[in-house]
Design a protein around this motif. Sequence first.
Motif, PDB file in Angstrom:
ATOM      1  N   LYS A 155     -53.187 -11.973 -11.348  1.00  0.00           N
ATOM      2  CA  LYS A 155     -54.472 -11.681 -11.994  1.00  0.00           C
ATOM      3  C   LYS A 155     -55.363 -10.853 -11.072  1.00  0.00           C
ATOM      4  CE  LYS A 155     -54.690 -14.818 -15.583  1.00  0.00           C
ATOM      5  NZ  LYS A 155     -55.383 -14.633 -16.821  1.00  0.00           N
ATOM      6  N   ASN A 156     -55.296 -11.183  -9.810  1.00  0.00           N
ATOM      7  CA  ASN A 156     -56.184 -10.534  -8.847  1.00  0.00           C
ATOM      8  C   ASN A 156     -55.399 -10.254  -7.558  1.00  0.00           C
ATOM      9  OD1 ASN A 156     -58.137  -9.737  -7.108  1.00  0.00           O
ATOM     10  ND2 ASN A 156     -59.451 -11.530  -7.353  1.00  0.00           N
ATOM     11  N   PRO A 157     -54.739  -9.088  -7.484  1.00  0.00           N
ATOM     12  CA  PRO A 157     -53.810  -8.811  -6.380  1.00  0.00           C
ATOM     13  C   PRO A 157     -54.456  -8.801  -4.995  1.00  0.00           C
ATOM     14  CG  PRO A 157     -53.549  -7.216  -8.157  1.00  0.00           C
ATOM     15  CD  PRO A 157     -54.782  -7.998  -8.465  1.00  0.00           C
ATOM     16  N   LYS A 158     -55.777  -8.742  -4.942  1.00  0.00           N
ATOM     17  CA  LYS A 158     -56.423  -8.687  -3.624  1.00  0.00           C
ATOM     18  C   LYS A 158     -57.074 -10.016  -3.231  1.00  0.00           C
ATOM     19  CE  LYS A 158     -57.225  -3.732  -3.601  1.00  0.00           C
ATOM     20  NZ  LYS A 158     -58.195  -2.650  -3.565  1.00  0.00           N
ATOM     21  N   GLU A 159     -56.831 -11.044  -3.991  1.00  0.00           N
ATOM     22  CA  GLU A 159     -57.460 -12.326  -3.696  1.00  0.00           C
ATOM     23  C   GLU A 159     -57.009 -12.786  -2.300  1.00  0.00           C
ATOM     24  OE1 GLU A 159     -59.819 -15.493  -3.902  1.00  0.00           O
ATOM     25  OE2 GLU A 159     -57.790 -15.651  -3.134  1.00  0.00           O
ATOM     26  N   GLU A 160     -57.928 -12.824  -1.369  1.00  0.00           N
ATOM     27  CA  GLU A 160     -57.570 -13.004   0.040  1.00  0.00           C
ATOM     28  C   GLU A 160     -56.991 -14.389   0.348  1.00  0.00           C
ATOM     29  OE1 GLU A 160     -61.062 -12.018   2.259  1.00  0.00           O
ATOM     30  OE2 GLU A 160     -61.038  -9.944   1.560  1.00  0.00           O
ATOM     31  N   THR A 161     -57.622 -15.398  -0.202  1.00  0.00           N
ATOM     32  CA  THR A 161     -57.147 -16.758   0.076  1.00  0.00           C
ATOM     33  C   THR A 161     -55.712 -16.932  -0.432  1.00  0.00           C
ATOM     34  OG1 THR A 161     -59.404 -17.539  -0.148  1.00  0.00           O
ATOM     35  CG2 THR A 161     -57.681 -19.197  -0.225  1.00  0.00           C
ATOM     36  N   ALA A 162     -55.473 -16.430  -1.656  1.00  0.00           N
ATOM     37  CA  ALA A 162     -54.124 -16.553  -2.236  1.00  0.00           C
ATOM     38  C   ALA A 162     -53.113 -15.758  -1.413  1.00  0.00           C
ATOM     39  CB  ALA A 162     -54.133 -16.078  -3.684  1.00  0.00           C
ATOM     40  N   LEU A 163     -53.485 -14.542  -1.015  1.00  0.00           N
ATOM     41  CA  LEU A 163     -52.570 -13.723  -0.214  1.00  0.00           C
ATOM     42  C   LEU A 163     -52.195 -14.436   1.080  1.00  0.00           C
ATOM     43  CD1 LEU A 163     -54.052 -10.096  -0.413  1.00  0.00           C
ATOM     44  CD2 LEU A 163     -51.754 -10.779  -1.081  1.00  0.00           C
ATOM     45  N   PHE A 164     -53.215 -14.951   1.748  1.00  0.00           N
ATOM     46  CA  PHE A 164     -52.976 -15.549   3.058  1.00  0.00           C
ATOM     47  C   PHE A 164     -52.131 -16.827   2.958  1.00  0.00           C
ATOM     48  CE2 PHE A 164     -54.434 -18.394   6.531  1.00  0.00           C
ATOM     49  CZ  PHE A 164     -53.835 -17.701   7.566  1.00  0.00           C
ATOM     50  N   PHE A 165     -52.544 -17.742   2.078  1.00  0.00           N
ATOM     51  CA  PHE A 165     -51.842 -19.021   2.038  1.00  0.00           C
ATOM     52  C   PHE A 165     -50.475 -18.910   1.349  1.00  0.00           C
ATOM     53  CE2 PHE A 165     -56.115 -20.443   3.069  1.00  0.00           C
ATOM     54  CZ  PHE A 165     -55.844 -21.308   4.121  1.00  0.00           C
ATOM     55  N   ALA A 166     -50.343 -17.955   0.445  1.00  0.00           N
ATOM     56  CA  ALA A 166     -48.997 -17.714  -0.134  1.00  0.00           C
ATOM     57  C   ALA A 166     -48.055 -17.231   0.969  1.00  0.00           C
ATOM     58  CB  ALA A 166     -49.081 -16.682  -1.254  1.00  0.00           C
ATOM     59  N   GLY A 167     -48.579 -16.395   1.864  1.00  0.00           N
ATOM     60  CA  GLY A 167     -47.765 -15.925   2.987  1.00  0.00           C
ATOM     61  C   GLY A 167     -47.294 -17.076   3.847  1.00  0.00           C
ATOM     62  N   ILE A 168     -48.185 -18.014   4.090  1.00  0.00           N
ATOM     63  CA  ILE A 168     -47.799 -19.170   4.913  1.00  0.00           C
ATOM     64  C   ILE A 168     -46.761 -20.024   4.180  1.00  0.00           C
ATOM     65  CG2 ILE A 168     -48.618 -21.301   5.991  1.00  0.00           C
ATOM     66  CD1 ILE A 168     -51.192 -19.921   6.656  1.00  0.00           C
ATOM     67  N   CYS A 169     -46.951 -20.173   2.873  1.00  0.00           N
ATOM     68  CA  CYS A 169     -45.975 -20.947   2.086  1.00  0.00           C
ATOM     69  C   CYS A 169     -44.592 -20.305   2.199  1.00  0.00           C
ATOM     70  CB  CYS A 169     -46.387 -21.020   0.613  1.00  0.00           C
ATOM     71  SG  CYS A 169     -47.835 -22.020   0.323  1.00  0.00           S
ATOM     72  N   ASP A 170     -44.552 -18.984   2.083  1.00  0.00           N
ATOM     73  CA  ASP A 170     -43.266 -18.286   2.204  1.00  0.00           C
ATOM     74  C   ASP A 170     -42.667 -18.484   3.588  1.00  0.00           C
ATOM     75  OD1 ASP A 170     -42.450 -17.155  -0.207  1.00  0.00           O
ATOM     76  OD2 ASP A 170     -43.856 -15.493  -0.027  1.00  0.00           O
ATOM     77  N   LEU A 171     -43.499 -18.341   4.581  1.00  0.00           N
ATOM     78  CA  LEU A 171     -43.016 -18.484   5.960  1.00  0.00           C
ATOM     79  C   LEU A 171     -42.500 -19.900   6.191  1.00  0.00           C
ATOM     80  CD1 LEU A 171     -42.721 -16.946   8.594  1.00  0.00           C
ATOM     81  CD2 LEU A 171     -45.085 -17.480   9.144  1.00  0.00           C
ATOM     82  N   LYS A 172     -43.225 -20.850   5.669  1.00  0.00           N
ATOM     83  CA  LYS A 172     -42.829 -22.257   5.807  1.00  0.00           C
ATOM     84  C   LYS A 172     -41.454 -22.498   5.168  1.00  0.00           C
ATOM     85  CE  LYS A 172     -43.317 -26.759   6.328  1.00  0.00           C
ATOM     86  NZ  LYS A 172     -43.146 -27.366   7.641  1.00  0.00           N
ATOM     87  N   ALA A 173     -41.208 -21.806   4.062  1.00  0.00           N
ATOM     88  CA  ALA A 173     -39.932 -22.005   3.340  1.00  0.00           C
ATOM     89  C   ALA A 173     -38.831 -21.111   3.893  1.00  0.00           C
ATOM     90  CB  ALA A 173     -40.146 -21.725   1.856  1.00  0.00           C
ATOM     91  N   GLY A 174     -39.094 -20.419   4.981  1.00  0.00           N
ATOM     92  CA  GLY A 174     -38.046 -19.594   5.584  1.00  0.00           C
ATOM     93  C   GLY A 174     -37.915 -18.223   4.952  1.00  0.00           C
ATOM     94  N   ARG A 175     -38.915 -17.815   4.162  1.00  0.00           N
ATOM     95  CA  ARG A 175     -38.857 -16.481   3.551  1.00  0.00           C
ATOM     96  C   ARG A 175     -39.842 -15.558   4.271  1.00  0.00           C
ATOM     97  NH1 ARG A 175     -38.818 -19.961  -1.099  1.00  0.00           N
ATOM     98  NH2 ARG A 175     -41.071 -19.774  -1.119  1.00  0.00           N
ATOM     99  N   ALA A 176     -39.522 -15.280   5.524  1.00  0.00           N
ATOM    100  CA  ALA A 176     -40.450 -14.514   6.364  1.00  0.00           C
ATOM    101  C   ALA A 176     -40.681 -13.103   5.825  1.00  0.00           C
ATOM    102  CB  ALA A 176     -39.933 -14.469   7.785  1.00  0.00           C
ATOM    103  N   GLU A 177     -39.656 -12.510   5.220  1.00  0.00           N
ATOM    104  CA  GLU A 177     -39.830 -11.147   4.699  1.00  0.00           C
ATOM    105  C   GLU A 177     -40.899 -11.107   3.617  1.00  0.00           C
ATOM    106  OE1 GLU A 177     -36.288  -9.144   3.496  1.00  0.00           O
ATOM    107  OE2 GLU A 177     -35.316  -9.546   5.417  1.00  0.00           O
ATOM    108  N   GLU A 178     -40.872 -12.112   2.744  1.00  0.00           N
ATOM    109  CA  GLU A 178     -41.882 -12.175   1.678  1.00  0.00           C
ATOM    110  C   GLU A 178     -43.261 -12.434   2.277  1.00  0.00           C
ATOM    111  OE1 GLU A 178     -41.351 -11.471  -1.369  1.00  0.00           O
ATOM    112  OE2 GLU A 178     -39.163 -11.437  -1.349  1.00  0.00           O
ATOM    113  N   GLY A 179     -43.300 -13.329   3.263  1.00  0.00           N
ATOM    114  CA  GLY A 179     -44.555 -13.643   3.922  1.00  0.00           C
ATOM    115  C   GLY A 179     -45.153 -12.397   4.564  1.00  0.00           C
TER     116      GLY A 179
END
Lengths: 240, 194
Positions: A155-179
């Motif tokens: 909905k909002n591709p620049k939403e900063e909080t979502a971008l940042f914490f989604a990156g951490i979620c990816d990193l946590k799950a071992g998907r560093a490229e996505e993060g």
Amino acid sequence: MTDFLNERPCLNEEELKDYLGNSLPKAKAWEVENHLLDCPFCAEAIEGFQAMESPLNAKEINKDSPKEKTIVSMWGPFAAAACLVMMMFFFQKESNKVDTQTVFAEHFTPMEYIDPTVRGGSDPLTDTLLQEALEWYQAEKYEMALVNFLFVLEKNPKEETALFFAGICDLKAGRAEEGLKLFNRLLANEEAMYFQDAYWYKSLCYLSLSDHANAKITLKEIIAYNGFYKKKAEGILQEL
Amino acid sequence: MNSWSSYSDQALVDAYRQNQEEAIFNEIYLRYGHLVYGLCLKQFKSEDQAKEAQMEIFEKVLLTIPKGPIQNFKAWLYTLSRNHCISQFRKEKKQKIFLYSESELEHFSSFFMETDRLSRLYTKEALWDQVNNELDNLNDLQKEAIRLFFYEKKSYQAISVQMDCSLKKVKSLLQNGKRNLKSAMIQYLKTQEE
């Protein structure tokens, strides 16, 4: 009437087939349905087979008829052998990655989110989803949180909080490229709320990916920025 | 029946971590291969894609088990499988991931642990007494669905006919009703402990 809890193991292939074929005895079928209420693994598998309306499905999970053994059933031993070969290949390939990944494991912790309260975003639905995502994140349910963060970003591709914490979620799950992709999107805006944090996690992404060269470059950039991750970055750079 | 079939998941995974015997991996596949395949079918709606995803997931299993202990293999494999599907969708820039219903997500968030916790804390009889006490706190539809399922042992299908609602609705009522009862019982336990 005391069997409120589901204490049976997951459905085996035969039970799954019989349940789908409606051929389980009534009591057994009830037991299965009670299990399905608590076990999304079995419930989703059942839904998957039910969603595929092809009559082949009954054959595909049927182990009784050797000539009609399915790809699923037959695939097991073959896959196991194939996977073992692949595993040896990957182990050799990954033997050079140990150092950076050890450093990553030592330094990565998902950033704490203390106050999961969303204050006035773009629309009520996005706010609700973000709020829910942050609550899941705080409860360490990272995959659940990620689904909502991604929806917010749709909905909002620049939403900063979502971008940042989604990156951490990816990193946590071992998907560093996505993060890494998410952190880079956030870093496009130097005024972003999580700018320095995103830089830090970007360096951790490179470490996780065993990208020694880019990890070093990013760490040097963090040091040059002279922000609150400087000391940590210097420490890691010495280790590398 | 092979010698590994009597092992618990935990024992099986620990044994595979130690000696990577193909027979152990086959037993793991036998227990969960069909569930992973079904889960992938649900996500991809394509047999070919589901088979490919299943293969990739078991490759990851094979690679990951030797690397370190896994506490709850079933929950881990379920999460791994879902993660795999999520990352595939993202690669393909598809949005199916957002089609999960609210009830599915709620269900996913709390599934494996609650039952273990309650079964450790209650005897069956005490648990059932507590279920009866909490039943009145459910909404009418949940109460009716729970009553028909647990007291009269009716199937989803039969409840759907009797309550004149879809199967999906019945599952949702039962899942939510059961979860609400469990939550209430856990809450009750906490107050007893204080």
